[in-house]
Design a protein around this motif. Structure first.
Motif, PDB file in Angstrom:
ATOM      1  N   SER A  16       0.810  -1.219   0.000  1.00 33.62           N
ATOM      2  CA  SER A  16       0.000   0.000   0.000  1.00 33.62           C
ATOM      3  C   SER A  16       0.847   1.276   0.000  1.00 33.62           C
ATOM      4  N   VAL A  17       2.144   1.144   0.281  1.00 28.23           N
ATOM      5  CA  VAL A  17       3.029   2.310   0.332  1.00 28.23           C
ATOM      6  C   VAL A  17       3.768   2.439  -1.000  1.00 28.23           C
ATOM      7  N   PRO A  18       3.700   3.602  -1.644  1.00 29.84           N
ATOM      8  CA  PRO A  18       4.435   3.779  -2.904  1.00 29.84           C
ATOM      9  C   PRO A  18       5.930   3.569  -2.699  1.00 29.84           C
ATOM     10  N   HIS A  19       6.590   3.021  -3.709  1.00 28.99           N
ATOM     11  CA  HIS A  19       8.020   2.689  -3.606  1.00 28.99           C
ATOM     12  C   HIS A  19       8.848   3.883  -3.136  1.00 28.99           C
ATOM     13  N   GLU A  20       8.593   5.046  -3.683  1.00 30.69           N
ATOM     14  CA  GLU A  20       9.412   6.214  -3.341  1.00 30.69           C
ATOM     15  C   GLU A  20       9.212   6.697  -1.908  1.00 30.69           C
ATOM     16  N   LYS A  21       8.189   6.194  -1.227  1.00 32.95           N
ATOM     17  CA  LYS A  21       7.953   6.619   0.155  1.00 32.95           C
ATOM     18  C   LYS A  21       8.350   5.552   1.167  1.00 32.95           C
ATOM     19  N   ARG A  22       8.905   4.464   0.702  1.00 28.52           N
ATOM     20  CA  ARG A  22       9.356   3.417   1.620  1.00 28.52           C
ATOM     21  C   ARG A  22      10.659   3.855   2.252  1.00 28.52           C
ATOM     22  N   SER A  23      10.759   3.764   3.547  1.00 27.12           N
ATOM     23  CA  SER A  23      11.922   4.264   4.286  1.00 27.12           C
ATOM     24  C   SER A  23      13.234   3.684   3.777  1.00 27.12           C
ATOM     25  N   PHE A  24      13.277   2.385   3.550  1.00 29.45           N
ATOM     26  CA  PHE A  24      14.538   1.772   3.172  1.00 29.45           C
ATOM     27  C   PHE A  24      14.982   2.213   1.786  1.00 29.45           C
ATOM     28  N   SER A  25      14.040   2.492   0.884  1.00 25.06           N
ATOM     29  CA  SER A  25      14.450   2.931  -0.449  1.00 25.06           C
ATOM     30  C   SER A  25      14.999   4.351  -0.403  1.00 25.06           C
ATOM     31  N   GLN A  26      14.633   5.119   0.582  1.00 26.27           N
ATOM     32  CA  GLN A  26      15.094   6.494   0.720  1.00 26.27           C
ATOM     33  C   GLN A  26      16.313   6.618   1.618  1.00 26.27           C
ATOM     34  N   ASN A  27      16.532   5.614   2.475  1.00 24.97           N
ATOM     35  CA  ASN A  27      17.580   5.723   3.472  1.00 24.97           C
ATOM     36  C   ASN A  27      18.336   4.401   3.614  1.00 24.97           C
TER      37      ASN A  27
END
Length: 78
Positions: A16-27
């Motif tokens: 349900s969470v867009p890929h770009e808003k997933r914590s691990f993909s950003q950090n």
């Protein structure tokens, strides 16, 4: 609760969470920290990588190839 039902619920939450808003993909640092914590929570005698260096090496190579597009060439291979 049935383990399979728990996994199904967890999958729905992750999807349900867009890929770009997933914590691990950003950090990546956050992902590494979580991985370390997970690894430390397992009994050292039951960690497959701590008992099998070859398995750990192979996994590292596969991960490197997947994230970097294959093996790196040395300058002499040019």
């Amino acid at each position: 609760m049935d383990p399979e039902k728990q996994r199904a619920i967890a999958r729905k939450g992750g999807e349900s969470v867009p890929h770009e808003k997933r914590s691990f993909s950003q950090n990546p640092g956050l992902a590494a920290e979580a991985g370390r914590k997970g690894g430390q929570s397992v009994n050292p005698n039951k960690r497959s990588f701590s008992r099998n260096h070859t398995l750990a090496s192979e996994a590292g190579r596969k991960g490197g190839h997947a994230s970097h597009g294959g093996p790196r060439k040395t300058p002499s291979e040019g």
